[in-house]
Scaffold this motif. Structure first.
Motif, PDB file in Angstrom:
ATOM      1  N   TYR A  67      56.939  52.991  46.724  1.00 19.98           N
ATOM      2  CA  TYR A  67      56.309  53.451  45.500  1.00 19.98           C
ATOM      3  C   TYR A  67      55.430  54.904  45.936  1.00 19.98           C
ATOM      4  CZ  TYR A  67      57.156  49.535  42.494  1.00 19.98           C
ATOM      5  OH  TYR A  67      57.618  48.628  41.584  1.00 19.98           O
TER       6      TYR A  67
ATOM      7  N   ASN B 118      52.732  55.629  46.192  1.00 21.10           N
ATOM      8  CA  ASN B 118      51.444  55.771  47.316  1.00 21.10           C
ATOM      9  C   ASN B 118      52.021  55.322  48.732  1.00 21.10           C
ATOM     10  OD1 ASN B 118      52.379  53.177  46.856  1.00 21.10           O
ATOM     11  ND2 ASN B 118      50.213  52.383  46.524  1.00 21.10           N
TER      12      ASN B 118
ATOM     13  N   PHE C 287      53.741  52.597  49.393  1.00 22.54           N
ATOM     14  CA  PHE C 287      53.946  51.350  49.614  1.00 22.54           C
ATOM     15  C   PHE C 287      55.515  50.792  49.384  1.00 22.54           C
ATOM     16  CE2 PHE C 287      53.868  46.837  48.192  1.00 22.54           C
ATOM     17  CZ  PHE C 287      53.264  46.252  49.230  1.00 22.54           C
TER      18      PHE C 287
ATOM     19  N   ALA D 295      57.342  48.135  48.624  1.00 20.58           N
ATOM     20  CA  ALA D 295      57.540  46.585  48.090  1.00 20.58           C
ATOM     21  C   ALA D 295      58.868  45.930  48.675  1.00 20.58           C
ATOM     22  CB  ALA D 295      57.738  46.703  46.734  1.00 20.58           C
TER      23      ALA D 295
ATOM     24  N   PRO E 187      55.910  34.410  50.093  1.00 20.92           N
ATOM     25  CA  PRO E 187      54.397  34.660  49.365  1.00 20.92           C
ATOM     26  C   PRO E 187      54.401  35.875  48.375  1.00 20.92           C
ATOM     27  CG  PRO E 187      54.355  35.023  52.055  1.00 20.92           C
ATOM     28  CD  PRO E 187      55.956  35.065  51.477  1.00 20.92           C
ATOM     29  N   SER E 188      53.609  35.560  47.460  1.00 20.00           N
ATOM     30  CA  SER E 188      53.059  36.496  46.235  1.00 20.00           C
ATOM     31  C   SER E 188      53.073  37.900  46.733  1.00 20.00           C
ATOM     32  CB  SER E 188      52.095  35.849  45.631  1.00 20.00           C
ATOM     33  OG  SER E 188      51.806  36.603  44.475  1.00 20.00           O
ATOM     34  N   GLY E 189      53.989  38.696  46.355  1.00 17.30           N
ATOM     35  CA  GLY E 189      53.811  40.274  46.438  1.00 17.30           C
ATOM     36  C   GLY E 189      54.812  40.462  47.357  1.00 17.30           C
ATOM     37  N   CYS E 190      55.750  39.665  47.823  1.00 23.73           N
ATOM     38  CA  CYS E 190      56.768  39.983  48.922  1.00 23.73           C
ATOM     39  C   CYS E 190      58.120  40.743  48.459  1.00 23.73           C
ATOM     40  CB  CYS E 190      57.194  38.419  49.721  1.00 23.73           C
ATOM     41  SG  CYS E 190      58.343  37.734  48.922  1.00 23.73           S
ATOM     42  N   GLY E 191      57.981  41.060  47.121  1.00 26.96           N
ATOM     43  CA  GLY E 191      59.167  41.870  46.805  1.00 26.96           C
ATOM     44  C   GLY E 191      60.207  41.056  45.936  1.00 26.96           C
ATOM     45  N   LYS E 192      60.019  39.869  45.697  1.00 28.00           N
ATOM     46  CA  LYS E 192      61.072  39.033  44.937  1.00 28.00           C
ATOM     47  C   LYS E 192      61.448  39.685  43.506  1.00 28.00           C
ATOM     48  CE  LYS E 192      58.507  35.414  45.108  1.00 28.00           C
ATOM     49  NZ  LYS E 192      57.266  35.770  45.774  1.00 28.00           N
ATOM     50  N   THR E 193      60.603  39.830  42.705  1.00 32.06           N
ATOM     51  CA  THR E 193      60.652  40.489  41.468  1.00 32.06           C
ATOM     52  C   THR E 193      61.304  41.690  41.571  1.00 32.06           C
ATOM     53  OG1 THR E 193      59.051  39.177  40.431  1.00 32.06           O
ATOM     54  CG2 THR E 193      59.414  40.782  39.075  1.00 32.06           C
ATOM     55  N   THR E 194      60.693  42.494  42.326  1.00 31.10           N
ATOM     56  CA  THR E 194      61.193  43.977  42.455  1.00 31.10           C
ATOM     57  C   THR E 194      62.645  43.836  42.854  1.00 31.10           C
ATOM     58  OG1 THR E 194      59.013  44.442  43.586  1.00 31.10           O
ATOM     59  CG2 THR E 194      60.626  46.024  43.887  1.00 31.10           C
TER      60      THR E 194
ATOM     61  N   GLN F 299      59.641  36.440  34.549  1.00 35.93           N
ATOM     62  CA  GLN F 299      58.515  35.751  34.961  1.00 35.93           C
ATOM     63  C   GLN F 299      57.522  35.297  33.963  1.00 35.93           C
ATOM     64  OE1 GLN F 299      57.089  37.307  38.700  1.00 35.93           O
ATOM     65  NE2 GLN F 299      55.877  35.501  39.306  1.00 35.93           N
TER      66      GLN F 299
ATOM     67  N   GLU G 213      61.198  32.447  38.491  1.00 36.82           N
ATOM     68  CA  GLU G 213      60.289  31.078  38.418  1.00 36.82           C
ATOM     69  C   GLU G 213      60.741  30.609  37.035  1.00 36.82           C
ATOM     70  OE1 GLU G 213      56.522  31.300  39.913  1.00 36.82           O
ATOM     71  OE2 GLU G 213      56.743  33.209  40.724  1.00 36.82           O
TER      72      GLU G 213
ATOM     73  N   HIS H 149      58.329  29.376  43.822  1.00 39.19           N
ATOM     74  CA  HIS H 149      57.260  29.186  44.709  1.00 39.19           C
ATOM     75  C   HIS H 149      57.513  27.922  45.475  1.00 39.19           C
ATOM     76  CE1 HIS H 149      55.217  32.842  43.176  1.00 39.19           C
ATOM     77  NE2 HIS H 149      55.128  33.097  44.498  1.00 39.19           N
TER      78      HIS H 149
HETATM   79  N1  LIG Z   1      53.645  50.677  40.631  1.00 40.93           N
HETATM   80  C1  LIG Z   1      53.528  50.186  41.894  1.00 40.93           C
HETATM   81  N2  LIG Z   1      52.840  50.674  42.845  1.00 40.93           N
HETATM   82  C2  LIG Z   1      52.393  50.092  43.916  1.00 40.93           C
HETATM   83  N3  LIG Z   1      52.893  49.075  44.263  1.00 40.93           N
HETATM   84  C3  LIG Z   1      53.367  48.204  43.393  1.00 40.93           C
HETATM   85  C4  LIG Z   1      53.814  48.707  42.167  1.00 40.93           C
HETATM   86  N4  LIG Z   1      54.456  47.733  41.459  1.00 40.93           N
HETATM   87  C5  LIG Z   1      54.476  46.625  42.275  1.00 40.93           C
HETATM   88  N5  LIG Z   1      53.937  47.015  43.371  1.00 40.93           N
HETATM   89  C6  LIG Z   1      53.834  45.931  44.463  1.00 40.93           C
HETATM   90  O1  LIG Z   1      54.906  45.467  45.119  1.00 40.93           O
HETATM   91  C7  LIG Z   1      54.749  44.270  45.571  1.00 40.93           C
HETATM   92  C8  LIG Z   1      56.014  43.536  45.202  1.00 40.93           C
HETATM   93  O2  LIG Z   1      55.900  42.950  43.874  1.00 40.93           O
HETATM   94  P1  LIG Z   1      56.757  41.881  43.235  1.00 40.93           P
HETATM   95  O3  LIG Z   1      56.529  41.791  41.838  1.00 40.93           O
HETATM   96  O4  LIG Z   1      58.207  42.130  43.778  1.00 40.93           O
HETATM   97  O5  LIG Z   1      56.239  40.419  44.150  1.00 40.93           O
HETATM   98  P2  LIG Z   1      56.715  39.103  43.968  1.00 40.93           P
HETATM   99  O6  LIG Z   1      57.216  38.495  45.195  1.00 40.93           O
HETATM  100  O7  LIG Z   1      57.818  38.830  42.834  1.00 40.93           O
HETATM  101  O8  LIG Z   1      55.257  38.214  43.945  1.00 40.93           O
HETATM  102  P3  LIG Z   1      55.328  36.910  42.728  1.00 40.93           P
HETATM  103  O9  LIG Z   1      55.689  35.720  43.625  1.00 40.93           O
HETATM  104  O10 LIG Z   1      53.526  37.135  42.720  1.00 40.93           O
HETATM  105  O11 LIG Z   1      55.846  37.268  41.717  1.00 40.93           O
HETATM  106  C9  LIG Z   1      53.411  43.754  45.281  1.00 40.93           C
HETATM  107  O12 LIG Z   1      52.592  43.740  46.316  1.00 40.93           O
HETATM  108  C10 LIG Z   1      53.080  44.690  44.113  1.00 40.93           C
HETATM  109  O13 LIG Z   1      51.619  44.798  44.035  1.00 40.93           O
END
Ligand SMILES: Nc1ncnc2c1ncn2[C@@H]1O[C@H](COP(=O)(O)OP(=O)(O)OP(=O)(O)O)[C@@H](O)[C@H]1O
Ligand SMILES: [Mg+2]
Length: 383
Positions: free
Chosen positions: A11, A13, A15, A17, A36-43, A83, A162, A195
């Protein structure tokens, strides 16, 4: 086949993902993403169908770079259950499910049949639900409509984020089983996020464990449970991983088919004779023609009773036996609950097909000892 090659999502910033992710999803397999939540699955999922742009790396679908596949073709070939469910609020259930078939200009009759078929598949009565609006449904019902919509035009690839998260445990199990059946019948390539590690183990041909945008381990459920590659995975799959592993083993391979039995209409003397001849202190009692399990009888009870029927411990087979398609874990659980060291095993009609010893399950559970075999004493080995 979907091939994810060294893919990152960075991203603005800075980060990451998703961070240098590589894995291939074989055609016809169901691959679970968990972490874990936020580990990048949906991305990761959304980079596969291009709802999120890849920063570096590439994703190939059947050998083609997904950036070069026309949007229309991607939409047709990849079903996506998101999701947050994301039904169109101003459309009925039936219109929601028909979204992609309509884009593909199917005729009305075919669309109507498909909608009803899918509603039935996800356990919603078409007559009751097809004309409802999403706001008139519970969260779990909406989620099931979301799954039906993703399956709409029968796409070869499904991304499911999910999909059963908001459904009660019983319906969830039904949906899981249905889904496994569909999967076996039509061999879709499925990426499935959950999850729930038990759901992952049950559904996945392979499981990818992600952490901080990176792949930690990618293996079959069996391998993951047998050989977690580090503390993170070990903690993630849980301290009861050996028990979970037993849940993947069918009891058929443990089945002892030579079962000593007597028929219901035998006399006490005949029953005693069978026991003596076989050197056992108890036997199962079955119906003569059908071999249906009716109970068991002990030698001690026979000594003091006038007839087999007086002496026998009679019980419905469902209370004392396990079904032949049970897992080793289910058999173990039944034995522990009933205090049996040996459990009878019956087929669907209740016919006695064999027995399983508690030790056979135990051996299976500790087949992978931490101590190398040569370090164990003779006595232990011979026990
Ligand atoms: N626009 C953005 N800018 C910066 N970080 C972002 C942005 N969009 C998503 N993220 C970060 O990317 C990371 C991965 O997000 P993602 O939705 O893939 O997680 P996830 O594994 O699907 O989590 P969950 O189990 O909670 O659904 C998260 O930490 C989220 O905060
Ligand atoms: Mg997510």
């Amino acid at each position: 086949m979907i091939e994810i090659r060294n893919v990152s999502k960075i991203y603005p910033n800075g980060f990451r993902a998703v961070d240098g992710l590589s894995l291939s999803i074989p055609k016809g397999d169901l691959v679970v993403f968990i972490g874990p939540s936020g580990c990048g699955k949906t991305t990761t999922m959304r980079m596969i169908n291009r709802l999120i742009a890849i920063s570096t790396g590439e994703i190939l679908i059947e050998g083609r770079n997904n950036q070069e596949i026309p949007a229309e073709e991607l939409r047709r070939n990849i079903g996506y259950a998101i999701q947050q469910i994301g039904l169109f609020p101003h459309m009925t259930v039936s219109q929601n499910i028909a979204t992609v078939p309509r884009l593909l200009e199917w005729d009305e009759g075919r669309i109507r049949r498909r909608v009803d078929e899918l509603l039935e598949l996800v356990g919603l009565d078409p007559d009751l639900y097809r004309d409802k609006f999403p706001r008139q449904l519970s969260g779990g019902q909406q989620q099931r409509v979301g799954v039906a919509r993703a399956l709409g035009a029968d796409p070869p690839i499904m991304l499911m984020d999910e999909p059963f998260g908001a459904v009660d445990p019983i319906t969830r199990e039904i949906l899981q089983d249905e889904f496994i059946q569909i999967q076996h019948a039509v061999e879709k390539t499925i990426v499935f996020v959950t999850h729930d590690i038990d759901e992952a183990i049950k559904m996945g041909d392979r499981i990818a464990i992600l952490r901080d945008g990176k792949l930690v381990q990618y293996d079959t459920p069996e391998t993951l449970l047998e050989k977690p590659n580090g503390r993170f995975v070990r903690d993630f799959v849980g301290a009861d991983r050996q028990l979970k592993r037993l849940g993947l083993v069918g009891i058929r391979e443990l089945l002892d088919k030579q079962v000593v039995r007597v028929y219901m209409d035998a006399t006490a003397a005949q029953a005693k004779e069978v026991m003596e001849k076989n050197g056992v202190r108890s036997v199962f009692v079955v119906e003569r023609e059908t071999d249906i399990l009716r109970g068991w009888v002990n030698k001690e009870a026979l000594e003091v009773a006038d007839s087999l029927l007086d002496a026998m411990h009679e019980a419905p087979y469902s209370d004392i036996a396990v079904r032949e398609r049970a897992t080793a874990r289910e058999a173990l659980s039944a034995m522990v609950a009933r205090g049996f060291r040996v459990t009878p095993v019956v087929n669907r009609e209740g016919r006695l097909v064999g027995t399983i010893r508690l030790e056979a399950i135990q051996e299976l559970a500790i087949y992978n000892p931490v101590v190398p075999p040569q370090a164990l004493g003779e006595a232990t080995l011979n026990e």
